[in-house]
Design a protein around this motif. Structure first.
Motif, PDB file in Angstrom:
ATOM      1  N   GLU A   1      -4.176  -3.160   1.326  1.00 10.55           N
ATOM      2  CA  GLU A   1      -5.034  -4.046   0.551  1.00 10.55           C
ATOM      3  C   GLU A   1      -4.333  -5.392   0.421  1.00 10.55           C
TER       4      GLU A   1
ATOM      5  N   SER B   1      -6.507  -4.821  -4.115  1.00 13.23           N
ATOM      6  CA  SER B   1      -5.511  -5.308  -5.058  1.00 13.23           C
ATOM      7  C   SER B   1      -4.169  -4.644  -4.838  1.00 13.23           C
TER       8      SER B   1
ATOM      9  N   TYR C   1      -2.394   2.489   2.072  1.00 14.54           N
ATOM     10  CA  TYR C   1      -2.842   3.798   2.540  1.00 14.54           C
ATOM     11  C   TYR C   1      -2.260   4.031   3.925  1.00 14.54           C
TER      12      TYR C   1
HETATM   13 MG   LIG Z   1      -8.090  -0.357  -4.574  1.00 16.66          MG
END
Ligand SMILES: [Mg+2]
Ligand code: SF4
Ligand code: SF4
Ligand SMILES: [Mg+2]
Ligand SMILES: [Mg+2]
Ligand SMILES: [Mg+2]
Ligand SMILES: [Mg+2]
Ligand SMILES: [Mg+2]
Ligand SMILES: [Mg+2]
Ligand SMILES: [Mg+2]
Ligand SMILES: [Mg+2]
Ligand SMILES: [Mg+2]
Lengths: 358, 328, 76, 328, 358, 76
Positions: free
Chosen positions: B94, B131, B135
């Protein structure tokens, strides 16, 4: 066209320094490989031609502050996202919760604001004479539609005062001619440059954006060297008077003001701000009239005025690269430093091991 | 440095991220070639698996998402009887992710890969709006030796059921961090290659193996019962759970049978090999608390039954819902 | 500065026009110009800036040659 | 049905999602075994690769994230000279993702996998907090025939450079949807197996291949120039770009050289094989607009040069920044 | 203990229907496999013992509405997340932007609210007598700390009135004894059940939560069958008077009210609401005094009152499963229907092909 | 209903106590009880509900046996 190219290749007179003051000209010159088609005695210099890159750090900082306030959404053209503020760009701030939306047109604000009355949409209203009429139309439509949740944080500039500044006495190396900006001229008309041409006794040629149009305009500047004359070679779109409706629309909503240019400081009368009458649409633009340079070593002022070539800047290619731009000229893909960096491909970039698969 | 959308562009920012972080840490000849695919030596029977890792927080007592992403896939290869060989890894970052954290994660992956004897041969990085989350997907390729046959469907009456250690440690460690409960519970996150090889070399007749992850032991054993159409009978008093995890479960109304581990396995082995399997597990690095916890019967096919200390019988289902902390 | 592209007006609705750019259609504000379908227009940031003159303009070479006279004034 | 955190619990909701959507669509014996790893037949040289897919919108003219996720990985295997065989797929779903959309995506993956001749042998599903996003990682395994040697580092002076069709279609299709620009541009998203096989079977001496994805042709060729320490010389007038994409790029200030495709490849082949390669490409399903676009020289090592119609020379770098729509 | 188990296994008197009214008792009975240890003549029936599952759909709907309002954040215990409202659960609503945060304790609100004054934190304040004092302490601390951005949406219940309702004349099958809730009794004291025991002439035994404690309490109920007496067998924690400080704290902030129970309708005096004096902390709880059943076929009222066994419900295991719960009894992992479903493992679930790897 | 667990008070700070549950430490509101470090307490949702009596209570079996008398009243 062949004869024009031959003319430009065989020129052997005194060395000429010709400045384009439109970022799209800069980009097209590079995209068409035009420098390689010119005699070594014709030097092209890029002026402060990108409205995105001449915004001061404070302006970006303010946008970020606004976008982090609950309920606010900053709306912007894509190329504003990577312009560095004093500590981060909009793109970096987005990662910390700053609300930012990219659009194709300021007009897209009308739909967004109409459909989401609970939010305030703040447009990062940068631009030269070309874009200011678009903001005027945005306000006109917002008023007509009763849309109130729209603000502009303006950083609007006008061309003649900054060209005047560039040509002024303070500058050591004078410019021998200007490729006058084509799309600014669509609005202002070619007459906007006539006074400057006379004042400094140098030619201004209004040019279109095709490679051929640019070459012909350069040839015209060479031929007219030393002549204080303005010539329009972009006749399909530009007239002497420009778009009078657009001029009137701008007049209705905006008024002249001093403006700060990144790396150059404040140039009197070189900007536009919303008239007091419409200050309800303003997001605090009048407070941003200063330029605090990010990196003291940045030679942007010199580069933008044609005095310094990017490679001469001590930061160039070292701390200042397209990914860590220190000044306006490295910010835009049309900035002089950015384009020089990519033509020159310094060691720093060649030594990267690249990722294959995407 | 904060990750921005430009790091996912496929251009210079992406390649600098790869060079600066991944290549440095995963450094090997195959990956350095940076081609569209890695070309590597093969074998006649392959095991292939994948898992994505979305743990929050990224760093926790006993590990981090990087270690997890290697252990998870290595263990899945092992559970099929394969020798893990190659990993691929796909990062989804992110915006706002921290590159220093990313580097720590990469270093942790590299170290775990070394311990597990696998090579990271291909990678990918994408950036999404968000934010700061990170992953990781890993996929794994392993080689399956001739003759090895391990499957959830091969459990037979009389087989013994073992678990390699205390239940719930990973889950409790993660949840403690999230719920701000102070304890010394540490994730069990570990690669189980040594443990599996030790059983294989000792000649244990392994019928089925599975690592006890999301869904917990209950869910895994329920799958064995369904796949083999048999009954798994457990004795509650044999289930290994640390006192601290017991207390943690009491506080939040959780049941260790449904909690995830990341370095524990359950194995169904021929009944006569139960003690041998147990001693192999207990002697290996991560198997100290291993236990024989039950056996396979024909009592209630497709079910898992647990005998309680009071002598009652409890039917154990797979995990239903999310296994959230409860007030009631 | 100012990416702007010539396109052709397809239809007008109030003060907005649908403009085609080699098959890409965009709604553009048309309040700064007087346009009708079929007109060739210059669009910038979703706003028509100008109607382009359709008459065959002078060739660039011609324009260049015409400068001869003006150039005479120069002091090189 | 909206996806909730329970679908990522590893328990009953997860298994119902898998059964109801993935198993149904990816149905094959290997996957149905639902073991920790898939055990499959192998080969002596393997190609291994991975990519994550984070496209927004999920459905776009010419494809969807599912088709993309198969094409991307299949093409990466092909570009290394491999015959694609097995795929794994890892889904990361944000809460609120729509299960009907997920099912369409799975069906699209299944159909593309069939066309490409690959089997999806392992999968994983995780659910994260968010607002309905779907992300897919695929990893791929392919077999590399004896003697095949393809690498970005094998380009030599005199080699020809080809591209298999119009540049920028996928990127323009996606961005049109996002920027609400109406056109009939369709993503080129496609598996390129037939094209590559046709060149291989015709005996084209392929030095390097790469699919033209994120970062665009400029970035790929820049990588060839760097890896082979050679100069890639291109002729602008030979670059295939559709009129509509040209117009689209004009509108948003973009350059097709930096735009991503998902069904286009560039190949560097022995100079004498250029025409043969071109005819193979043009005859294959997705190669109608293929073109010879340049050659390899020793002029400026490590650089990509483009001759413009005016005769000027432009230095082409890899993509820098994000390649965003511009006003200036 | 052995003799108690023997006593329970060998009981041969008339069939007894014993009700536990605490969800944790229900769960522990199941976790310990207790039903298998009892004589077939002893039937255990689960009452409305889970405060989470007896919340009405309207309450969930309101929480979702509140959580979707900008600036609001719903704070809740984990088990509230999956309770279905009329169209979705909090967990499902979260996927659509409803702001929800899970905590271990209502006290965690103090820190959250103190650190983020721009948000309003709304606690999903469900509970029986055990939990109400915790909310009282939350309010006391909030007032002391000057924290104003906290609200409670209450759905607070008290036990005696609902037990009275269950035993009342309207019910056909009477209950032969109650396993009185241990943790409720910690607060109320065992005396809270004395009146009911006398009124209906049946025993109430306050039980702890260990398997042995529950077995002993059941044995006591069997032994005391027909005797209108209250016995405390959880003496380490429960006294006859209960926690008087807690009772006073509740008295300060809350007052009795009617309350709606999911599937059962409104039971007079069976709830608590914030006193008018503290209504600034209320998120609209007084408006939620009705029960609109989700599925007309749901027999929750019957199940909760011991009249209907879960398998007798026409929806059980068909449209109503733990993943698609129609009524309160299937919602909680301690609900009667949920526990029956899992003990019985109907066809529906066994036929799933399961995913192996996690 | 009402998950509640016995733990031991480790320390007191104002009206909150740190309570240990087999090695898990939690801050709990202590305003409803009078506690000191070392006390065994029952905690529910982050709040101490009661101090548990330490004196060796009667065995369950004892309690059960004592019911004999009361049961006499029953009418079965
Ligand atoms: Mg998130
Ligand atoms: S190289 Fe960077 S620091 Fe130097 S003048 Fe250019 S923008 Fe400024
Ligand atoms: S099975 Fe479902 S519908 Fe039937 S009583 Fe129980 S909760 Fe209500
Ligand atoms: Mg590729
Ligand atoms: Mg990739
Ligand atoms: Mg790829
Ligand atoms: Mg896996
Ligand atoms: Mg790849
Ligand atoms: Mg998202
Ligand atoms: Mg597994
Ligand atoms: Mg998995
Ligand atoms: Mg796994």
């Amino acid at each position: 066209m062949k004869e024009i190219i031959e003319y430009l290749q065989s020129y052997q007179g005194r060395t000429l320094k010709l400045m384009e003051v439109c970022g799209t000209h800069t980009a097209e010159i590079s995209r068409n490989g035009i420098p390689g088609l010119l005699s070594p005695s014709i030097q092209l210099v890029s002026g402060p031609g990108c409205p995105v890159c001449v915004t001061v750090t404070e302006y970006i900082d303010r946008l970020i502050l606004l976008g982090k306030e609950p309920g606010n959404i900053v709306v912007t053209f894509g190329d504003m996202l990577r312009v560095p503020g004093s500590s981060q760009s909009l793109s970096e701030a987005r990662a910390e919760g700053c609300q930012v939306r990219m659009v194709y047109s300021p007009m897209d604000m009308l739909k967004l604001a109409g459909e989401n009355p609970e939010h305030t949409y703040i447009f990062a209203a940068v631009g030269f004479e070309t874009t200011t009429p678009v903001y005027a139309m945005l306000l006109k439509n917002a008023l007509a539609g009763g849309i109130k949740n729209i603000r502009l944080l303006t950083s609007l500039k006008v061309m003649p005062p900054v060209i005047d500044w560039i040509c002024g006495e303070k500058q050591e190396n004078s410019i021998d001619g200007f490729l006058a900006p084509g799309h600014v001229s669509v609005i202002t008309g070619s007459r906007a440059f006539e006074g400057l041409a006379e004042k400094y006794g140098i030619p201004f040629v209004v040019a279109g954006f095709e490679g051929e149009q640019i070459l012909a305009a350069i040839a015209a500047l060479v031929k007219l060297r030393g002549v204080g004359k303005t010539v329009n070679m972009y006749t399909s779109a530009v007239t002497r008077e420009g778009n009078l409706t657009a001029q009137a629309a701008v007049e209705e909503y905006f008024e002249p003001a001093d403006a700060a240019w990144r790396g150059m400081g404040v140039i009197p009368g070189s900007g536009m701000v919303l008239r007091k009458k419409y200050e309800a649409f303003d997001a605090g633009s009048r407070e941003l009239m200063e330029d605090r340079e990010k990196n003291k070593g940045c030679c942007c002022a010199g580069v933008l005025t044609g005095k310094v070539r990017p490679v001469q800047c001590p930061l160039f290619g070292k701390v200042c690269t397209p990914q860590t731009p220190q000044g306006a000229c490295m910010v835009s893909t049309e900035g002089s430093c950015f384009n020089s960096f990519n033509s020159i491909l310094p060691e720093a970039s060649a030594s990267n091991i690249e990722a294959g698969d995407k | 440095m904060k990750i921005t959308m430009a790091h996912g562009s496929g251009g210079r920012a992406t390649s600098q991220l790869i060079t600066g972080i991944f290549e440095k840490n995963f450094n090997n000849d195959i990956l350095s070639r940076m081609e569209d695919s890695a070309v590597v030596a093969g074998s006649s029977r392959l095991a292939v698996t994948t898992d994505s890792f979305v743990v929050n927080p990224l760093f926790f007592p006993g590990g981090d998402i990087g270690k997890l992403s290697v252990c998870g896939t290595v263990n899945d290869l092992l559970m099929s009887g394969a020798c893990p060989k190659y990993l691929t890894c796909g990062f989804i970052l992110e915006e706002g992710a921290d590159s220093e954290e990313l580097e720590k994660i990469a270093a942790s992956m590299a170290q775990t890969a070394r311990e597990a004897g696998v090579t990271i041969v291909a990678g990918d990085t994408k950036v999404i709006e968000g934010s700061g989350g990170i992953y990781i997907n890993t996929a794994g390729v392993g080689f399956v030796p001739e003759g090895v046959q391990i499957s959830a469907s091969l459990c037979e009456e009389g087989d013994a059921v073992l678990v390699s250690g205390n239940l719930g440690d990973h889950h409790a460690a993660i949840l403690s961090a999230r719920m701000e409960i102070t304890n010394s519970i540490v994730s069990d996150c570990a690669p189980l290659g040594e443990m599996v090889r030790s059983m294989q070399e000792a000649g244990v007749r392994i019928k089925a193996m599975r690592d006890v992850t999301r869904g917990g032991l209950a869910t895994v054993l329920h799958e064995f019962a369904a796949a083999s159409d048999c009954c798994v009978e457990l004795t509650q008093s044999c289930l290994p759970v640390s006192d601290q995890v017991k207390g943690f479960c009491g506080l939040l109304g959780l049941d260790p049978l449904y909690m995830g581990n990341e370095g524990k396995m359950t194995a169904v082995v021929a009944g006569e090999d139960a003690e041998l399997a147990l001693s192999c597990m207990q002697k290996s690095k991560y198997g100290e608390a291993a236990a024989i916890i039950g056996h396979i019967s024909g009592k209630e096919r497709g079910k898992v039954l647990l005998t309680t200390p009071l002598g009652g019988i409890r039917v154990i289902t797979e995990l239903i819902g999310e296994g959230l902390p409860r007030i009631c | 500065m100012c990416v702007a592209l010539p396109g052709r007006v397809i239809e007008i609705e109030g003060t907005t026009a649908v403009v085609d750019f080699q098959g890409n259609r965009v709604r553009a504000e048309a309040g700064l110009v007087c346009v009708k379908p079929g007109d060739s227009v210059l669009v910038h940031a979703g706003c028509i800036l100008q109607v382009l003159s359709e008459e065959e303009g002078k060739q660039l070479t011609e324009l260049f040659e015409e400068l001869e006279e003006a150039a005479g004034e120069g002091n090189n």
